[in-house]
Design a protein around this motif. Sequence first.
Motif, PDB file in Angstrom:
ATOM      1  N   ARG A  25     -15.287 -10.404  -3.697  1.00  0.00           N
ATOM      2  CA  ARG A  25     -16.533  -9.768  -4.014  1.00  0.00           C
ATOM      3  C   ARG A  25     -16.080  -8.668  -5.173  1.00  0.00           C
ATOM      4  O   ARG A  25     -14.937  -8.203  -5.081  1.00  0.00           O
ATOM      5  N   ARG A  57     -17.819  -5.232  -6.839  1.00  0.00           N
ATOM      6  CA  ARG A  57     -18.920  -4.058  -6.864  1.00  0.00           C
ATOM      7  C   ARG A  57     -19.218  -3.604  -8.338  1.00  0.00           C
ATOM      8  O   ARG A  57     -18.581  -3.200  -8.815  1.00  0.00           O
ATOM      9  N   HIS A  66     -21.787  -2.095 -11.406  1.00  0.00           N
ATOM     10  CA  HIS A  66     -22.469  -0.713 -11.579  1.00  0.00           C
ATOM     11  C   HIS A  66     -23.798  -0.659 -11.074  1.00  0.00           C
ATOM     12  O   HIS A  66     -24.600  -1.346 -11.380  1.00  0.00           O
ATOM     13  N   PRO A  67     -24.370   0.414 -10.218  1.00  0.00           N
ATOM     14  CA  PRO A  67     -25.697   0.563  -9.807  1.00  0.00           C
ATOM     15  C   PRO A  67     -26.705   0.496 -11.034  1.00  0.00           C
ATOM     16  O   PRO A  67     -27.670   0.251 -10.653  1.00  0.00           O
ATOM     17  N   LEU A  81     -19.887  -4.182 -14.623  1.00  0.00           N
ATOM     18  CA  LEU A  81     -19.085  -3.237 -14.317  1.00  0.00           C
ATOM     19  C   LEU A  81     -19.492  -1.819 -15.347  1.00  0.00           C
ATOM     20  O   LEU A  81     -19.407  -0.921 -14.762  1.00  0.00           O
ATOM     21  N   SER A 114     -27.342  -8.651 -14.482  1.00  0.00           N
ATOM     22  CA  SER A 114     -26.639  -9.283 -13.330  1.00  0.00           C
ATOM     23  C   SER A 114     -27.007 -10.336 -12.606  1.00  0.00           C
ATOM     24  O   SER A 114     -28.243 -10.814 -12.863  1.00  0.00           O
ATOM     25  N   LEU A 122     -21.471 -10.624  -6.280  1.00  0.00           N
ATOM     26  CA  LEU A 122     -21.706  -9.565  -6.992  1.00  0.00           C
ATOM     27  C   LEU A 122     -22.589  -8.745  -6.478  1.00  0.00           C
ATOM     28  O   LEU A 122     -22.711  -7.300  -6.383  1.00  0.00           O
ATOM     29  N   LEU A 123     -23.562  -9.255  -5.777  1.00  0.00           N
ATOM     30  CA  LEU A 123     -24.797  -8.660  -5.005  1.00  0.00           C
ATOM     31  C   LEU A 123     -24.991  -9.394  -3.761  1.00  0.00           C
ATOM     32  O   LEU A 123     -24.897 -10.462  -3.482  1.00  0.00           O
ATOM     33  N   GLU A 124     -25.312  -8.534  -2.724  1.00  0.00           N
ATOM     34  CA  GLU A 124     -25.891  -9.200  -1.507  1.00  0.00           C
ATOM     35  C   GLU A 124     -27.362  -9.729  -2.000  1.00  0.00           C
ATOM     36  O   GLU A 124     -27.959  -9.236  -2.939  1.00  0.00           O
ATOM     37  N   GLN A 173     -30.408  -7.601  -2.411  1.00  0.00           N
ATOM     38  CA  GLN A 173     -30.589  -6.802  -3.561  1.00  0.00           C
ATOM     39  C   GLN A 173     -31.289  -7.584  -4.644  1.00  0.00           C
ATOM     40  O   GLN A 173     -31.203  -8.851  -4.808  1.00  0.00           O
TER      41      GLN A 173
END
Length: 293
Positions: free
Chosen positions: A108, A110, A112-113, A153, A164, A178-180, A183
């Motif tokens: 995984r 994480r 950037h939001p 990122l 994304s 990268l994402l669940e 999301q």
Amino acid sequence: MNLRQQPLVLAGVAAAGMVLLGVIGWISRGLADAEAGSSGQASLLELLEEVRQPPMAPEPGRRQAPGPPPATRWTSPMQSPRCVATADGAEGQRLRALVDQLHSAPLRVRIHPTNYGTRFSRDAFGNPLDPTPRVVVLHETVYGIGSAINTFLTPHPRDEDQVSYHAVIGLDGKTVLLLEPEQRAFGAGNSAFRGQWVVTNPEVGGSVNNFALHVSLETPLDGEDDGPSHSGYTPEQYDALAALLADWMERYPIPPDHITTHRAVDLGGERSDPRSFDWRALQTRLESLGAMC
């Protein structure tokens, strides 16, 4: 004030009085209609209620969302499947081990939001939505997988720069999550699938992102351009892709013909990915996994 001006003043007062009486009468009729529950023209109370509604969050179902423009219907390139209920033989067991690895030892990153969001339960017009993933969109990175991940990122405050996927798969077959799935990835802009899209911002049209899962394959070196094709993806990538899709298809209502491409859903006609994709290579692996039923 001289007498010559008085007639004008009196006339003005009389006119204002008539307007006031008209307003009072209109209000009375509006209140009477509201109390009687009459239909037809909107009552005053209904108009006041409409004014009080926020323009982007009205009462659920109050306004109809615009439908997507006409688009070519998606027909899956995968042919009549050989339906096997469980993983088939040694090949199926080998691929099933990759599915298990996604659960036991996931890789995984994480991101950037600013490059992803939550799935919406209502559209921009207040209508309820089903955000359950029900379509998978295939992409390619064009450049190396490292370049793609660095992009995700990086903060992107502007909407037009945000991008994304839920996962990327390297040439070596490594899957980076990268994402669940719960999301919302920003994998496709103005897009639709079989007459379905979701409008979350009326200024930019609709998109499949609210009900789609996105996965991108790392492009080979000879495809780092805008050419129509390249040498294709590796067997390891097709193995990893089949394992990831089988996992998603077990978790969500995604039939095989809901696996599509960025090119097929893009309404702007600007996307061509994934180029040189071998649908038969994917189908045989999904059949071995028992995922084509």
